[in-house]
Design a protein around this motif. Structure first.
Motif, PDB file in Angstrom:
ATOM      1  N   LEU A  52      24.986  64.706  73.137  1.00 30.32           N
ATOM      2  CA  LEU A  52      25.540  63.522  72.465  1.00 30.32           C
ATOM      3  C   LEU A  52      25.960  62.557  73.635  1.00 30.32           C
ATOM      4  O   LEU A  52      26.163  61.359  73.572  1.00 30.32           O
ATOM      5  CB  LEU A  52      27.042  63.724  71.589  1.00 30.32           C
ATOM      6  CG  LEU A  52      26.669  64.647  70.549  1.00 30.32           C
ATOM      7  CD1 LEU A  52      28.197  64.591  69.686  1.00 30.32           C
ATOM      8  CD2 LEU A  52      25.953  63.678  69.630  1.00 30.32           C
ATOM      9  N   ASP A  53      26.210  62.921  74.826  1.00 36.00           N
ATOM     10  CA  ASP A  53      26.385  62.163  75.944  1.00 36.00           C
ATOM     11  C   ASP A  53      25.147  61.356  76.397  1.00 36.00           C
ATOM     12  O   ASP A  53      25.087  60.237  76.776  1.00 36.00           O
ATOM     13  CB  ASP A  53      26.835  62.847  77.204  1.00 36.00           C
ATOM     14  CG  ASP A  53      28.298  63.361  76.917  1.00 36.00           C
ATOM     15  OD1 ASP A  53      29.003  62.909  76.085  1.00 36.00           O
ATOM     16  OD2 ASP A  53      28.631  64.191  77.624  1.00 36.00           O
ATOM     17  N   GLU A  54      24.085  61.849  75.965  1.00 34.78           N
ATOM     18  CA  GLU A  54      22.801  61.477  76.203  1.00 34.78           C
ATOM     19  C   GLU A  54      22.034  60.578  75.057  1.00 34.78           C
ATOM     20  O   GLU A  54      21.169  60.045  75.230  1.00 34.78           O
ATOM     21  CB  GLU A  54      21.763  62.560  76.551  1.00 34.78           C
ATOM     22  CG  GLU A  54      22.151  63.351  77.752  1.00 34.78           C
ATOM     23  CD  GLU A  54      22.120  62.758  79.257  1.00 34.78           C
ATOM     24  OE1 GLU A  54      21.208  61.909  79.256  1.00 34.78           O
ATOM     25  OE2 GLU A  54      23.064  62.759  80.044  1.00 34.78           O
ATOM     26  N   LEU A  55      22.899  60.537  74.009  1.00 38.29           N
ATOM     27  CA  LEU A  55      22.338  59.718  72.824  1.00 38.29           C
ATOM     28  C   LEU A  55      22.087  58.396  73.389  1.00 38.29           C
ATOM     29  O   LEU A  55      23.226  57.770  73.741  1.00 38.29           O
ATOM     30  CB  LEU A  55      23.317  60.015  71.722  1.00 38.29           C
ATOM     31  CG  LEU A  55      22.861  59.294  70.447  1.00 38.29           C
ATOM     32  CD1 LEU A  55      21.647  59.875  69.738  1.00 38.29           C
ATOM     33  CD2 LEU A  55      24.064  59.342  69.451  1.00 38.29           C
TER      34      LEU A  55
ATOM     35  N   GLY B 197      31.981  65.599  71.203  1.00 38.73           N
ATOM     36  CA  GLY B 197      31.027  64.534  71.862  1.00 38.73           C
ATOM     37  C   GLY B 197      31.206  63.279  71.316  1.00 38.73           C
ATOM     38  O   GLY B 197      30.669  62.230  71.846  1.00 38.73           O
ATOM     39  N   SER B 198      31.635  63.222  70.141  1.00 39.65           N
ATOM     40  CA  SER B 198      31.659  61.600  69.450  1.00 39.65           C
ATOM     41  C   SER B 198      33.026  61.149  69.626  1.00 39.65           C
ATOM     42  O   SER B 198      33.221  59.878  69.104  1.00 39.65           O
ATOM     43  CB  SER B 198      31.202  62.122  67.908  1.00 39.65           C
ATOM     44  OG  SER B 198      31.906  62.641  67.283  1.00 39.65           O
ATOM     45  N   ALA B 199      34.109  61.942  69.789  1.00 41.54           N
ATOM     46  CA  ALA B 199      35.581  61.346  70.036  1.00 41.54           C
ATOM     47  C   ALA B 199      36.057  61.790  71.497  1.00 41.54           C
ATOM     48  O   ALA B 199      36.695  62.881  71.731  1.00 41.54           O
ATOM     49  CB  ALA B 199      36.328  61.997  68.795  1.00 41.54           C
ATOM     50  N   PRO B 200      35.922  60.869  72.054  1.00 39.06           N
ATOM     51  CA  PRO B 200      36.298  61.077  73.723  1.00 39.06           C
ATOM     52  C   PRO B 200      37.624  61.198  73.806  1.00 39.06           C
ATOM     53  O   PRO B 200      38.224  62.184  74.730  1.00 39.06           O
ATOM     54  CB  PRO B 200      36.009  59.754  74.283  1.00 39.06           C
ATOM     55  CG  PRO B 200      34.834  59.011  73.385  1.00 39.06           C
ATOM     56  CD  PRO B 200      35.281  59.541  72.092  1.00 39.06           C
TER      57      PRO B 200
END
Length: 248
Positions: free
Chosen positions: A133-136, A74-77
């Protein structure tokens, strides 16, 4: 509760009618009597403990694998896109289809059913974490960075707490999925004890459907209690979130 009571009444009436032989569908009053007897049977209680213990182990392992992996994806595309094809290939494979492979590699002991339960439970936790994480809110991340927080600190002090409601929802879904897989593997493969093996043995031989249904009821009660307990914990721990009331 009214729905459950109505279901039991219909089942009782249908079971005592001549539409279906009582050997095939015993009424709940008969099943309840057998269930009470089973609760005093040490062998049956060992099967229940075997399934519950395997469930706890499977869910714990799933959380330990899926949450860190979800945070990374989620944090590393770049990592997420690089592994997307593999993830989308593995995710649709049903765990029960892997039973023969698991037996060959791990035998018929508890390792096989726990491994398959972990495989099935990883996905809801993983995707819920990635979705969270996408909605963060980017503003939260930027604020943390302004105050000098590094990437890892932002991940664990901002991203993970924000994702917690989604993660807990994923764990709740994973727990019920794990229970289904565990009982299915015990039923189809046997050899490791558990409710599934008890149901399989009751079904074979004399074909005691009252025992089969009693074991099935116990599995259902376990699933209900696990889901209810996790849902209450979710509402208590993350009461501030609007996700806590969801039943995904």
């Amino acid at each position: 509760m009214l729905g459950v009571a109505g279901f039991l009444v219909i089942w009782e009436l249908f079971g005592r009618s001549r539409l279906v032989p009582s050997d095939y569908l015993p009424p709940p009053s008969v099943v309840a009597v057998e269930l009470v007897k089973l609760l005093g049977d040490e062998a049956f209680l060992r099967d229940v403990v075997a399934t519950v213990l395997a469930l706890l182990i499977a869910v714990t392992l799933s959380v330990g694998i899926a949450v860190p992996l979800g945070l990374v994806l989620g944090s590393a595309p770049a990592v997420r896109h690089a592994t997307r094809a593999v993830v989308e290939f593995l995710r649709p494979i049903p765990s029960v289809a892997l039973i023969p492979l698991a037996i060959v590699l791990l035998g018929v002991g508890p390792e096989a059913k726990i491994t398959l339960a972990v495989y099935a439970a990883i996905w809801p936790i993983l995707f819920n974490t990635v979705y969270a994480l996408d909605e963060l809110d980017p503003l939260l991340v930027e604020t943390a960075r302004v105050f000098g927080s590094g990437r890892l600190r932002v991940l664990f002090s901002v991203a993970l707490p924000s994702a917690l409601p989604f993660v807990l929802t994923g764990i709740r879904l994973a727990a019920t999925t794990s229970l289904v897989v565990l009982v299915s593997v015990e039923l189809l493969a046997g050899g490791s004890g558990g409710l599934g093996q008890f149901i399989m043995e009751a079904r074979s031989g004399a074909g005691r459907m009252d025992l089969v249904l009693a074991g099935t009821v116990v599995a259902g009660v376990i699933g209900y209690l696990v889901n209810e307990g996790l849902e209450r914990a979710q509402r208590r721990w993350v009461a501030w979130s609007t996700v806590t009331g969801g039943r995904s």
